[in-house]
Design a protein around this motif. Structure first.
Motif, short mmCIF file in Angstrom:
data_model
loop_
_atom_site.label_atom_id
_atom_site.label_comp_id
_atom_site.label_asym_id
_atom_site.label_seq_id
_atom_site.Cartn_x
_atom_site.Cartn_y
_atom_site.Cartn_z
N UNK A 1 93.08 66.02 106.47
CA UNK A 1 93.55 66.04 108.18
C UNK A 1 93.87 67.48 107.97
N UNK A 2 93.54 68.46 109.17
CA UNK A 2 93.57 69.78 109.21
C UNK A 2 94.88 69.98 109.94
N UNK A 3 95.65 70.78 109.40
CA UNK A 3 96.73 71.45 110.08
C UNK A 3 96.62 72.78 110.98
N UNK A 4 97.00 72.53 112.09
CA UNK A 4 96.94 73.74 112.98
C UNK A 4 98.26 74.76 113.12
N UNK A 5 98.04 75.84 113.24
CA UNK A 5 96.92 76.47 113.76
C UNK A 5 96.03 76.81 112.46
N UNK A 6 94.65 76.89 112.53
CA UNK A 6 93.88 77.65 111.36
C UNK A 6 93.27 79.09 111.71
N UNK A 7 93.29 79.78 110.90
CA UNK A 7 92.87 80.98 110.71
C UNK A 7 91.28 81.00 110.70
N UNK A 8 90.50 81.68 111.61
CA UNK A 8 89.03 81.80 111.35
C UNK A 8 88.53 83.13 111.52
N UNK A 9 87.68 83.68 110.79
CA UNK A 9 87.22 84.87 110.64
C UNK A 9 85.56 84.99 111.48
N UNK A 10 85.53 85.93 112.23
CA UNK A 10 84.39 86.08 113.25
C UNK A 10 83.60 87.23 112.88
N UNK A 11 82.33 87.23 112.60
CA UNK A 11 81.46 88.52 112.40
C UNK A 11 80.87 88.57 114.00
N UNK A 12 81.23 89.84 114.57
CA UNK A 12 80.76 89.90 115.86
C UNK A 12 80.67 91.25 116.04
N UNK A 13 79.48 91.84 116.78
CA UNK A 13 79.27 93.22 117.35
C UNK A 13 80.26 93.57 118.49
N UNK A 14 80.67 92.57 119.46
CA UNK A 14 81.39 93.05 120.55
C UNK A 14 82.41 92.08 120.90
N UNK A 15 82.98 91.10 119.94
CA UNK A 15 84.16 90.21 120.14
C UNK A 15 83.86 89.40 121.37
N UNK A 16 82.42 89.33 121.71
CA UNK A 16 82.40 88.24 122.78
C UNK A 16 81.42 87.21 122.40
N UNK B 1 83.26 94.64 110.12
CA UNK B 1 84.57 94.21 110.45
C UNK B 1 84.36 92.62 110.94
N UNK B 2 85.56 91.91 110.54
CA UNK B 2 85.72 90.60 110.99
C UNK B 2 86.86 90.32 111.99
N UNK B 3 86.69 89.76 113.07
CA UNK B 3 87.73 89.56 113.87
C UNK B 3 88.57 88.13 113.27
N UNK B 4 89.83 88.25 113.20
CA UNK B 4 90.57 87.06 112.88
C UNK B 4 91.36 86.42 113.79
N UNK B 5 91.05 85.19 113.87
CA UNK B 5 91.72 84.32 115.18
C UNK B 5 92.65 83.06 114.47
N UNK B 6 93.57 83.21 115.22
CA UNK B 6 94.45 82.00 115.22
C UNK B 6 93.99 80.84 116.09
N UNK B 7 93.55 79.69 115.62
CA UNK B 7 93.16 78.64 116.71
C UNK B 7 93.81 77.37 116.42
N UNK B 8 94.21 76.59 117.63
CA UNK B 8 94.44 75.26 117.50
C UNK B 8 93.42 74.69 118.41
N UNK B 9 93.77 73.29 118.71
CA UNK B 9 92.52 72.49 119.37
C UNK B 9 92.49 72.92 120.88
N UNK B 10 93.50 73.59 121.43
CA UNK B 10 93.36 74.12 122.89
C UNK B 10 93.76 75.64 122.99
N UNK B 11 93.84 76.35 122.03
CA UNK B 11 94.25 77.65 122.11
C UNK B 11 93.66 78.78 120.91
N UNK B 12 93.07 79.88 121.30
CA UNK B 12 92.52 80.74 120.71
C UNK B 12 92.98 82.14 120.83
N UNK B 13 93.43 83.00 119.54
CA UNK B 13 94.00 83.99 119.76
C UNK B 13 93.74 85.03 118.79
N UNK B 14 93.04 86.06 118.99
CA UNK B 14 92.84 87.30 118.17
C UNK B 14 93.99 88.06 117.55
#
Length: 120
Positions: free
Chosen positions: A1-16, A27-40
């Protein structure tokens, strides 16, 4: 079972969108994510790993150090060797959302992972 929030890394040139190859990322954008919210949270700079036909092993160790506290790393592409190294530190390599919007992709991943789907 996953425990929220989870931290996710993203490889993006533009953060879009998820539009950077793992080995080319500086660079990697590091995001805190729940089932309904995403925050850089932050952006972590790294040396790029892929140098044409060969790779920089010292850069790889820096990348692994930068993403080791994340549940998964989202990339446009990643080779088999780097995937094995990422998995060895307990991080999933996810290229299923290549070129898709960052926030929508991370939220979809969080929902699907919470539902028990195996992604990445």
């Amino acid at each position: 079972m996953i425990q929220f929030p989870i931290k996710l890394a993203v490889a993006s040139k533009d953060n879009i969108s998820i539009n950077e190859h793992f080995g080319h990322a500086t660079k990697f954008g590091i995001y805190n994510v729940t089932a309904d919210h995403c925050e850089l949270l932050e952006s972590r700079e790294v040396a790029h790993y892929c140098l044409g036909q060969h790779s920089d092993q010292s850069a790889m160790s820096g990348i692994l150090e930068a993403i080791k506290d994340c549940h998964a790393v989202f990339v446009a592409r990643i080779g088999d060797g780097p995937t094995e190294k990422v998995h060895a530190i307990g991080v999933r390599a996810v290229s299923e959302y290549a070129y898709a919007a960052v926030e929508e992709s991370l939220l979809d991943y969080a929902r699907r992972t919470a539902a028990g789907e195996d992604i990445g």
